[in-house]
Scaffold this motif. Sequence first.
Motif, PDB file in Angstrom:
ATOM      1  N   ALA A 182      10.663  29.572   6.756  1.00  0.00           N
ATOM      2  CA  ALA A 182      10.377  29.133   5.545  1.00  0.00           C
ATOM      3  C   ALA A 182       8.984  29.327   5.228  1.00  0.00           C
ATOM      4  O   ALA A 182       8.633  29.600   3.938  1.00  0.00           O
ATOM      5  CB  ALA A 182      10.868  27.727   5.088  1.00  0.00           C
ATOM      6  N   ALA A 183       8.407  29.004   6.110  1.00  0.00           N
ATOM      7  CA  ALA A 183       6.870  28.935   5.901  1.00  0.00           C
ATOM      8  C   ALA A 183       6.268  30.535   5.870  1.00  0.00           C
ATOM      9  O   ALA A 183       5.164  30.699   5.116  1.00  0.00           O
ATOM     10  CB  ALA A 183       6.079  28.285   7.184  1.00  0.00           C
ATOM     11  N   GLY A 184       6.997  31.418   6.313  1.00  0.00           N
ATOM     12  CA  GLY A 184       6.633  32.955   6.278  1.00  0.00           C
ATOM     13  C   GLY A 184       6.989  33.536   5.155  1.00  0.00           C
ATOM     14  O   GLY A 184       7.072  34.804   5.010  1.00  0.00           O
ATOM     15  N   PHE A 185       8.209  33.001   4.331  1.00  0.00           N
ATOM     16  CA  PHE A 185       8.891  33.520   3.455  1.00  0.00           C
ATOM     17  C   PHE A 185       8.377  33.209   2.196  1.00  0.00           C
ATOM     18  O   PHE A 185       8.060  32.366   1.752  1.00  0.00           O
ATOM     19  CB  PHE A 185      10.347  32.897   3.255  1.00  0.00           C
ATOM     20  N   SER A 186       8.173  34.391   1.497  1.00  0.00           N
ATOM     21  CA  SER A 186       7.395  34.161   0.023  1.00  0.00           C
ATOM     22  C   SER A 186       8.182  34.938  -0.864  1.00  0.00           C
ATOM     23  O   SER A 186       8.546  36.172  -1.093  1.00  0.00           O
ATOM     24  CB  SER A 186       6.028  34.993   0.170  1.00  0.00           C
ATOM     25  N   PHE A 187       8.746  33.967  -1.948  1.00  0.00           N
ATOM     26  CA  PHE A 187       9.286  34.351  -3.171  1.00  0.00           C
ATOM     27  C   PHE A 187       8.231  35.189  -4.139  1.00  0.00           C
ATOM     28  O   PHE A 187       8.665  36.095  -4.780  1.00  0.00           O
ATOM     29  CB  PHE A 187       9.905  33.215  -3.869  1.00  0.00           C
ATOM     30  N   ASP A 188       7.035  34.978  -3.708  1.00  0.00           N
ATOM     31  CA  ASP A 188       5.897  35.688  -4.590  1.00  0.00           C
ATOM     32  C   ASP A 188       6.022  37.314  -4.267  1.00  0.00           C
ATOM     33  O   ASP A 188       5.863  38.010  -5.216  1.00  0.00           O
ATOM     34  CB  ASP A 188       4.539  34.957  -4.451  1.00  0.00           C
ATOM     35  N   GLU A 189       6.167  37.544  -3.048  1.00  0.00           N
ATOM     36  CA  GLU A 189       6.222  38.943  -2.539  1.00  0.00           C
ATOM     37  C   GLU A 189       7.408  39.523  -3.335  1.00  0.00           C
ATOM     38  O   GLU A 189       7.543  40.704  -3.465  1.00  0.00           O
ATOM     39  CB  GLU A 189       6.020  38.950  -1.196  1.00  0.00           C
ATOM     40  N   ILE A 190       8.440  38.920  -3.052  1.00  0.00           N
ATOM     41  CA  ILE A 190       9.839  39.217  -3.382  1.00  0.00           C
ATOM     42  C   ILE A 190       9.424  39.635  -5.156  1.00  0.00           C
ATOM     43  O   ILE A 190      10.077  40.548  -5.522  1.00  0.00           O
ATOM     44  CB  ILE A 190      11.080  38.468  -3.111  1.00  0.00           C
ATOM     45  N   ALA A 191       9.113  38.705  -5.822  1.00  0.00           N
ATOM     46  CA  ALA A 191       8.828  38.904  -7.314  1.00  0.00           C
ATOM     47  C   ALA A 191       8.141  40.025  -7.524  1.00  0.00           C
ATOM     48  O   ALA A 191       8.234  40.768  -8.446  1.00  0.00           O
ATOM     49  CB  ALA A 191       8.518  37.594  -7.802  1.00  0.00           C
ATOM     50  N   ALA A 192       7.143  39.988  -6.727  1.00  0.00           N
ATOM     51  CA  ALA A 192       6.035  41.272  -7.165  1.00  0.00           C
ATOM     52  C   ALA A 192       6.799  42.640  -6.804  1.00  0.00           C
ATOM     53  O   ALA A 192       6.490  43.393  -7.559  1.00  0.00           O
ATOM     54  CB  ALA A 192       4.954  41.209  -6.178  1.00  0.00           C
ATOM     55  N   LYS A 193       7.585  42.958  -5.665  1.00  0.00           N
ATOM     56  CA  LYS A 193       8.404  44.061  -5.476  1.00  0.00           C
ATOM     57  C   LYS A 193       9.616  44.087  -6.691  1.00  0.00           C
ATOM     58  O   LYS A 193       9.574  45.307  -7.169  1.00  0.00           O
ATOM     59  CB  LYS A 193       8.820  43.844  -3.892  1.00  0.00           C
ATOM     60  N   LEU A 194      10.173  43.102  -6.993  1.00  0.00           N
ATOM     61  CA  LEU A 194      11.149  43.410  -7.936  1.00  0.00           C
ATOM     62  C   LEU A 194      10.674  43.634  -9.232  1.00  0.00           C
ATOM     63  O   LEU A 194      11.450  44.245 -10.114  1.00  0.00           O
ATOM     64  CB  LEU A 194      12.053  42.123  -7.805  1.00  0.00           C
ATOM     65  N   THR A 195       9.426  43.035  -9.747  1.00  0.00           N
ATOM     66  CA  THR A 195       9.056  43.237 -11.053  1.00  0.00           C
ATOM     67  C   THR A 195       7.894  44.785 -11.175  1.00  0.00           C
ATOM     68  O   THR A 195       7.527  44.795 -12.038  1.00  0.00           O
ATOM     69  CB  THR A 195       8.208  42.035 -11.512  1.00  0.00           C
ATOM     70  N   SER A 196       7.948  45.139  -9.934  1.00  0.00           N
ATOM     71  CA  SER A 196       6.899  46.597 -10.063  1.00  0.00           C
ATOM     72  C   SER A 196       7.699  47.292 -11.020  1.00  0.00           C
ATOM     73  O   SER A 196       8.706  47.420 -11.150  1.00  0.00           O
ATOM     74  CB  SER A 196       7.264  46.989  -8.777  1.00  0.00           C
ATOM     75  N   LYS A 197       6.806  48.304 -11.385  1.00  0.00           N
ATOM     76  CA  LYS A 197       6.944  49.198 -12.509  1.00  0.00           C
ATOM     77  C   LYS A 197       8.185  50.194 -11.589  1.00  0.00           C
ATOM     78  O   LYS A 197       9.371  50.611 -12.557  1.00  0.00           O
ATOM     79  CB  LYS A 197       5.808  50.295 -12.676  1.00  0.00           C
ATOM     80  N   GLU A 198       8.124  50.802 -10.688  1.00  0.00           N
ATOM     81  CA  GLU A 198       9.059  51.326  -9.902  1.00  0.00           C
ATOM     82  C   GLU A 198      10.519  50.683  -9.700  1.00  0.00           C
ATOM     83  O   GLU A 198      11.592  51.449 -10.226  1.00  0.00           O
ATOM     84  CB  GLU A 198       8.759  51.769  -8.497  1.00  0.00           C
ATOM     85  N   ALA A 199      10.543  49.229  -9.715  1.00  0.00           N
ATOM     86  CA  ALA A 199      11.853  48.694  -9.328  1.00  0.00           C
ATOM     87  C   ALA A 199      12.367  48.712 -10.642  1.00  0.00           C
ATOM     88  O   ALA A 199      13.673  49.060 -10.921  1.00  0.00           O
ATOM     89  CB  ALA A 199      11.509  47.314  -8.892  1.00  0.00           C
ATOM     90  N   ILE A 200      11.912  48.240 -11.726  1.00  0.00           N
ATOM     91  CA  ILE A 200      12.244  48.284 -13.225  1.00  0.00           C
ATOM     92  C   ILE A 200      12.611  49.565 -13.639  1.00  0.00           C
ATOM     93  O   ILE A 200      13.562  49.775 -14.229  1.00  0.00           O
ATOM     94  CB  ILE A 200      11.010  47.562 -14.244  1.00  0.00           C
TER      95      ILE A 200
END
Length: 182
Positions: free
Chosen positions: A48-66
């Motif tokens: 859990a300490a190494g898991f980052s929802f911020d990284e996931i959010a950044a990847k999911l909201t990237s222009k390519e993902a959208i």
Amino acid sequence: MTNTLLYLLPIISAFTGWLISRLGISLFFKRLQAQQKTLAMQAGSYVAAGFSFDEIAAKLTSKEAIEKILPVAEEHIDHFLRVKLPAAMPMLTMFISDKLVADMKAIFMAELKELFPTIINQYLSNATSAIAIDKIVANRLEAIDINKVKYALRSELNKIAFFGALIGFVTGGIQIFLTRIA
């Protein structure tokens, strides 16, 4: 008689090395089983300490993902404007033309390009508080049957025991050598 016993020393040492290895492996797995819950909680905290929802959010909201999800949204909007909306409001069929559908679809798609990152971030923000990664990992690790792990690793554990026997045999050989030169 003494020489015969002396030459049995490598075999006795090999057996002792094998036995100690087997006992060590057995004690390790018993200790692992006894401490499984504590170890699972520690591993869950570590993950859990190494898991980052911020990284996931950044990847999911990237222009390519959208850009990858927009065609699916466009298809649904087209179906909505051409089929569902006229079915729900039959009077609109008089006013809906292909050009109007194309214009409305373009407006909706532009809005969705802006809206998707906000929706995804909000969803992940809610998910972050709802999902306890440490508890999920801990529960999964607690559910592991240590005996099945031991069975799955049996060939590797046998190699360790064989290595213990080999060390014992070599130690016995060295003892013979040292006894002979003394």
